[in-house]
Structure formats: structure tokens, C-alpha cells
Design an enzyme around this catalytic site. Structure first.
Site, PDB file in Angstrom:
ATOM      1  N   HIS A 220       0.901  -1.202   0.002  1.00 21.02           N
ATOM      2  CA  HIS A 220       0.037  -0.148  -0.178  1.00 21.02           C
ATOM      3  C   HIS A 220       0.924   1.159  -0.044  1.00 21.02           C
ATOM      4  CE1 HIS A 220      -3.899  -2.181   0.957  1.00 21.02           C
ATOM      5  NE2 HIS A 220      -3.921  -1.812   0.019  1.00 21.02           N
ATOM      6  N   ARG A 363     -15.503   1.053  -0.676  1.00 22.36           N
ATOM      7  CA  ARG A 363     -15.154  -0.242  -0.257  1.00 22.36           C
ATOM      8  C   ARG A 363     -14.836  -0.227   1.237  1.00 22.36           C
ATOM      9  NH1 ARG A 363      -9.426  -2.595  -1.708  1.00 22.36           N
ATOM     10  NH2 ARG A 363      -8.596  -1.008   0.009  1.00 22.36           N
ATOM     11  N   GLU A 462     -10.941 -10.583  -6.012  1.00 24.68           N
ATOM     12  CA  GLU A 462      -9.407 -10.450  -5.778  1.00 24.68           C
ATOM     13  C   GLU A 462      -8.667 -11.891  -5.317  1.00 24.68           C
ATOM     14  OE1 GLU A 462      -8.644  -7.142  -3.241  1.00 24.68           O
ATOM     15  OE2 GLU A 462     -10.315  -7.684  -1.943  1.00 24.68           O
ATOM     16  N   ASN A 485      -4.401  -6.528  -7.510  1.00 20.46           N
ATOM     17  CA  ASN A 485      -3.265  -6.306  -6.687  1.00 20.46           C
ATOM     18  C   ASN A 485      -3.131  -7.854  -5.605  1.00 20.46           C
ATOM     19  OD1 ASN A 485      -3.097  -3.666  -7.788  1.00 20.46           O
ATOM     20  ND2 ASN A 485      -3.715  -2.689  -5.940  1.00 20.46           N
ATOM     21  N   ASP A 486      -4.468  -8.136  -5.374  1.00 23.09           N
ATOM     22  CA  ASP A 486      -4.563  -9.239  -4.385  1.00 23.09           C
ATOM     23  C   ASP A 486      -4.772 -10.315  -5.376  1.00 23.09           C
ATOM     24  OD1 ASP A 486      -4.405  -8.534  -1.628  1.00 23.09           O
ATOM     25  OD2 ASP A 486      -6.036  -7.393  -1.856  1.00 23.09           O
ATOM     26  N   CYS A 533     -10.112  -2.408 -10.491  1.00 25.29           N
ATOM     27  CA  CYS A 533      -9.552  -1.228  -9.798  1.00 25.29           C
ATOM     28  C   CYS A 533      -8.162  -1.527  -9.367  1.00 25.29           C
ATOM     29  CB  CYS A 533     -10.636  -0.951  -8.681  1.00 25.29           C
ATOM     30  SG  CYS A 533     -10.749  -2.250  -7.371  1.00 25.29           S
TER      31      CYS A 533
END
Ligand code: PEP
Ligand code: MG
Length: 609
Positions: A220, A363, A462, A485-486, A533
Site C-alpha cells: 500500500h 469499499r 480478488e 493487486n490481491d 480497480c
């Protein structure tokens, strides 16, 4: 036995001796480091070093009149440090014996070393360094000398010197931790690591870029850097002992390169690159108000990813059509107590009103317990990314979750608010989250508070299991957003924040492309909107591929928006489809990347890739 052998190495070895042994101490020469590029652009500036304890080591000179005061400060700091070590020595010697106490005697000798003192005083008297700057410069140079020595244990002495440096700096700077938020002149931050909230507190007008020794591409911290639009490199390996602050540094966030003390030729080359970037940015800014569509008019909806309410303005500034991902957990990261419903609500209302009726996807809490000091820490969290994080944590701390949901619902009367649940890995988990949402609605109804009863509820895709089960999930939600990302870390079993496996962490892996395609196809078959996203959606390299795979909504870091729009406006949907088709036939991430680079190069020869 081993212990005593080690202790004998603590007999004092003077700094003068060390220097005599040291044939080729690198002094002030250019150093090039290769790290991981996480936020594009080139920054050139003065180094501000943030070590493990967060001390800022400023480059500070004192006036001629201030020299005596600095010498006194130094003398006092040395005396206090010696006293402190002596207390430790006595305590340890009493408990464990004199052999152990000898460790501290060696430290005291080091602090009192006449040569060291002479050099520190000379730096203040002749160069007008501040006491802390002198300490940092001189001790780091000595540490380098010891590090370069061959021979058992001598190199280890460097860590003793760092320890002494830290003690002296603590005396000189007190507990004054100059927070990054308080930096008031342009600098490049060099740090062991940075937390996402430290990164978030940086003001881009002053912090022009950063580099960390550790950290991976999907952390992050990296994502926040991109959000701030400052060049950043992570995972550059150990280098902080080579700098003391104030030196010129180049951070090349496109190539992941960091150059300490560049020579004139290198500086000139990078200055030229900065000029080119500025002219590219000026050209891109003309796209701001143009629609995001392909040459034949196939529309793509571009939304923004934000972490803080203030970034809503950034989305509008870049011509984005809404917020596709509001990472609300940043509200928790910047504090140590639990935010109240009112505090949540204020933040959500601010974003919603700022976006003026455009969609805002909120989220819900997506954090590991390790990041939340306000709740009990789980005992068995050996693999935080596989543990009690995100929706799992929310479902375990239902009160916390319900408070947040009530606040989101209350904000929904101010605009087009949508709720999105993160890290959903099975259908029952989603249903439980929806039940808590129903409870929150009931709470508000009882309190007679208005909210949007028809609020759209979506989930992030994800976790590979969610992709596999898409045909069931389509029955349960209003929309999906793919979080690469995940998804990448779970599909490839690669920790997104670990520099040592960073080369394996890539959205270009053919298995990731297939998962993305499966998710899009399943959503399309059920006529459910799906967007992306994760960072993949904001990388121009993937834009044609993603459009070709069927995505019509991309949520990107605002800083990346115009480059993505430029790709859309330069290509055709048909071409995107052929790019996707070809990419899906390739068998390695390397082949996919090479192919996509060639395609982008062909489309936009001046696009930095
Ligand atoms: C993702 O995983 O792709 C995502 C957008 O969420 P985060 O980066 O916050 O985990
Ligand atoms: Mg995620």
C-alpha cells in the site's frame, strides 16, 4: 562457548586503526542502486534520511556565531551518551559478569575516541555543520570503514557505530520526530521502510519522491506513492549507511533506479528526462475534458481510486467520472483509536458531495489486524495475507463493521454511493456481510435516519476462488470490481509486499490474464457490470488488453488517468480485441510484457513504458 568467542571481538579497535586498514574507503562517489519501480517519473533533489526510528537527519549549517553553541551541544550529547552506556555497562556486568560488560566498555571507548571527537569538532568549527549533521556524516563514514574491513567481527563493528550514532542523535534531537508531514522544503525521502500512513502524510510539494530499502511492488505504500503522483522506488536493498542526508539523489521511478551523488553527466541526462516528462504532461493535460473513448467512439468509463477524501478533487481535476474505489481503511490507519460513526460519516459525506452525483464506490474496511492497534491482535497471524484481514476481520468485529456501514448508508443521501465488500472468498461470507448491512439499515430505520434503500452492493474479485465461483456470485451482487493487486498475489502465491519475490509478482502472468477473462465473461453472461480497480487498470501497458478482454470501466490512480485515456483515444476496439486475443495465447509473463510493450510502442512511440 560461541558467545565468549564473540565477546573477545569486543576488545577496542580504534577508529584510527580501522582507517589504516581501510585501503579504499568509498568517499562521496556516485552509487547506482536497482530497486523496484512503483510510481513513475524522475525526481532530482536533496536526500532526507529517515532511519528505523524515524529520525530526520537534516542538512543544517550553523552561522559563525552559532559554532560555540553547537560545540557545547555536541560535548553535552557525548557526555550524556557515555553516562547512559556506563549505566548499562554496570547493570549488565552485575547481572552477567564483566565479560559482558566489556561490550559496553568498548562502546564507551568508541564514543570517547579522541580522533572521532576531533573530527566532529572540526566539522562544526570549520564547515559550520550542525552537531547532528556532523554526527551523522562522520559516524556513517566510520561505519563504512568498518563495514569494508575484512576479518572476523570487525565489519560487525559497523552496527556498534550505528548504535552510537542513534544514541547521540537521540540526545541531540530529543524525542523530536520530525514527521514527514512537517517537511517544509523540497526533499527526496530515503528510508528503510515507510508505512502507508507515513507515505500518506507526505506533502507532494515538498516530498518530491522516495526510496525504501525494503518493500514490494504491491504494497500500500507503493500504491499511495502513485496516488500522490511522486516518483518512488522500493526494495532498493541496504544503502542508508551510504548517505547521511543532504546529498543529491536521483529517483527514477520508471526504471526503479536510484542514483546517490550523481556525477555531472548523469545529472544532465536526467535533467533532460525531467524536461521531456514535463512537456509530455503538458500535452496530456489537453485530454482532460475529452471523452475517454476509442477512435471509433467506443466509450470507456474512467473512475478514480482514492484513499483520502481530499483526493476527490484530484479525480475531478483529471476529468474522472467518479470514484471506483475509495479505500476507506485509511481512516483507521492515521489514528490509534476507533473512528466514531460521525467521523466515518463526515469523511464519506465529503467525498460524496465533492463528486457531485457521480458514482462513489466505498469499499468497506480492508485491513489486517496487524495494522489496527485498537483491536486485540490474533495469536496465530503467521501469514497476515492469509489470515484475519479485510472482510474476515469485519465479520469478526461486527460492531466496528456495522458502525462503518451505517455511516456509508447515511452518506448515500448525498449522491450516488455504492458499497463494495473486499476479499470475498465464498458465497456464505458475502451473505453474512449483506446481513450485517441489513442490520445497519434496520438501525437507521429505527433511528428514523434517511438513506438510499436501493443502494448498490458489489464485491471485489480478488481471490481466485471468487473467480471460479462467479456464476454463483452474479446472483448475489449488483456489480463487481477486479482487484488485481490481491488477485495476483493469491493466484501466483507471491507476497505483494516482498521485494525478494517481486520479479514473480506481475499482472502479465498468463494465469492472471485467464482469471481476469473468466471473471469478465461470467459477469457479462449475467449482464452484471464489472470493472477493475487494481494497479493493472492504471498501467497504460495493459489498457488495450483490458479493453479487448471486455472491460468498459477502469478505476485508476488519478495520476495515471490521462495516460490511460490517451491510449484509449489512440486505438480502436477492434485492435484491442486482437491484442487481447494474441496476449491470451502467450505462455509466460515475459512474453506477454514484451508483446504489450511492442504494441504500445507502435501506438505511442513517445510513451514512457
Ligand atoms: C486490489 O487488491 O487490487 C485492490 C484494489 O485492493 P487493495 O490494493 O487495497 O488491496
Ligand atoms: Mg485488495
Amino acid at each position: 562457548m560461541r558467545c565468549l568467542a564473540r565477546l573477545t571481538a569486543f576488545s577496542y579497535f580504534s577508529i584510527a586503526e580501522a582507517e589504516r586498514h581501510h585501503a579504499g574507503a568509498r568517499k562521496g562517489q556516485m552509487l547506482r542502486l536497482q530497486g523496484i519501480a512503483v510510481s513513475p517519473g524522475v525526481a532530482i533533489g536533496e536526500a532526507l534520511v529517515l532511519d528505523n526510528e524515524g529520525f530526520r537527519i537534516p542538512r543544517r549549517f550553523v552561522s559563525r556565531d552559532g559554532v560555540e553553541v553547537e560545540l557545547e551541544r555536541l560535548a553535552q550529547a557525548i557526555q550524556d551518551t557515555v553516562d547512559e552506556i556506563e549505566v548499562n555497562r554496570q547493570r549488565i556486568a552485575e547481572r552477567l559478569g564483566d565479560d559482558y560488560g566489556a561490550i559496553f566498555s568498548a562502546h564507551i571507548q568508541m564514543v570517547n575516541d579522541p580522533r572521532l571527537r576531533e573530527e566532529l569538532e572540526a566539522s562544526i568549527r570549520e564547515r559550520h555543520y550542525s552537531a547532528e549533521y556532523a554526527v551523522s556524516r562522520v559516524l556513517r563514514r566510520y561505519a563504512k570503514v568498518f563495514q569494508s574491513l575484512e576479518g572476523p567481527h570487525l565489519a560487525e563493528r559497523a552496527s556498534d557505530i550505528f548504535d552510537i550514532e542513534k544514541r547521540l542523535l537521540k540526545r541531540l534531537l530529543g524525542e523530536r520526530r520530525e514527521e514527514l508531514a512537517h517537511v517544509t522544503s523540497p526533499v527526496l525521502v530515503l528510508a528503510r521502510s515507510l508505512t502507508p500512513s507515513e507515505t500518506a502524510s507526505m506533502k507532494p510539494e515538498f516530498v518530491r519522491g522516495f526510496v525504501t530499502e525494503i518493500g514490494g511492488p504491491g504494497s500500500h505504500t507503493a500504491i499511495v506513492a502513485e496516488g500522490l503522483g511522486i516518483p518512488a522506488v522500493v526494495g532498493a536493498g541496504s544503502f542508508l549507511s551510504d548517505v547521511s542526508g543532504g546529498e543529491t539523489v536521483i529517483i527514477d521511478g520508471d526504471e526503479g533506479v536510484v542514483i546517490l551523488r550523481p556525477n555531472e553527466e548523469t545529472l544532465a541526462r536526467y535533467r533532460h528526462e525531467v524536461d521531456e516528462q514535463l512537456s509530455l504532461m503538458a500535452r496530456l493535460s489537453t485530454l482532460k475534458d475529452l471523452p475517454c473513448e476509442t477512435r471509433e467512439g467506443y466509450r470507456i468509463s474512467l473512475l478514480g481510486n482514492i484513499e483520502f477524501p481530499s483526493e476527490a478533487a484530484l479525480c475531478l481535476d483529471r476529468g474522472l467520472e467518479g470514484v471506483g474505489l475509495y479505500r476507506t481503511e485509511f481512516l483507521y490507519l492515521t489514528r490509534t483509536d476507533i473512528p466514531t460513526e460521525e467521523e466515518h460519516y463526515e469523511a464519506y459525506r465529503e467525498v460524496t458531495i465533492a463528486m457531485g452525483g457521480r458514482p462513489v464506490v466505498m469499499r468497506t474496511l480492508d485491513l489486517g489486524a496487524d495494522k489496527l492497534s485498537m483491536i486485540p491482535q490474533p495469536e496465530d497471524e503467521n501469514n497476515p495475507f492469509l489470515g484475519l484481514r479485510s472482510i474476515r476481520l469485519a465479520l469478526k468485529h461486527v460492531d466496528l463493521f456495522r458502525t462503518q456501514l451505517r455511516a456509508i448508508l447515511r452518506a448515500s443521501v448525498h449522491g450516488d454511493v455504492r458499497i463494495m465488500f473486499p476479499l470475498i472468498s465464498n458465497v456464505l461470507e458475502l451473505r453474512r456481510a449483506r446481513m450485517v448491512l441489513a442490520d445497519a439499515m434496520e438501525d437507521l430505520e429505527e433511528r428514523g435516519i434517511a438513506f438510499d434503500r436501493e443502494i448498490k452492493v458489489g464485491m471485489m474479485v480478488e481471490v481466485p476462488s471468487a473467480v471460479v465461483m462467479m456464476d454463483r456470485f452474479v446472483e448475489e451482487v449488483d456489480f463487481f470490481s477486479i482487484g488485481t493487486n490481491d488477485l495476483v498475489q493469491y493466484a501466483l502465491a507471491v507476497d505483494r509486499s516482498n521485494k525478494d519475490v517481486a520479479a514473480l509478482y506481475t499482472s502479465a502472468d498468463p494465469s492472471v490474464l485467464r482469471l481476469v477473462k473468466m471473471a469478465i465473461d461470467a459477469a457479462d453472461a449475467a449482464d452484471k457490470p464489472i470493472s477493475m480497480c487494481g494497479q493493472m487498470s492504471g498501467a497504460p501497458l495493459y489498457t488495450m488488453l483490458l479493453i479487448g478482454l471486455g472491460l468498459r470501466t477502469l478505476s485508476v490512480t488519478p495520476a495515471a488517468a490521462l495516460e490511460v485515456k490517451r491510449v484509449c483515444r489512440s486505438t480502436t476496439f477492434e485492435h484491442c480485441q486482437s491484442v487481447a486475443q494474441r496476449a491470451l495465447e502467450l505462455e509466460s509473463a515475459r512474453d506477454v510484457k514484451t508483446y504489450l510493450r511492442e504494441e504500445l510502442q507502435r501506438l505511442l512511440p513517445d510513451q514512457p513504458i
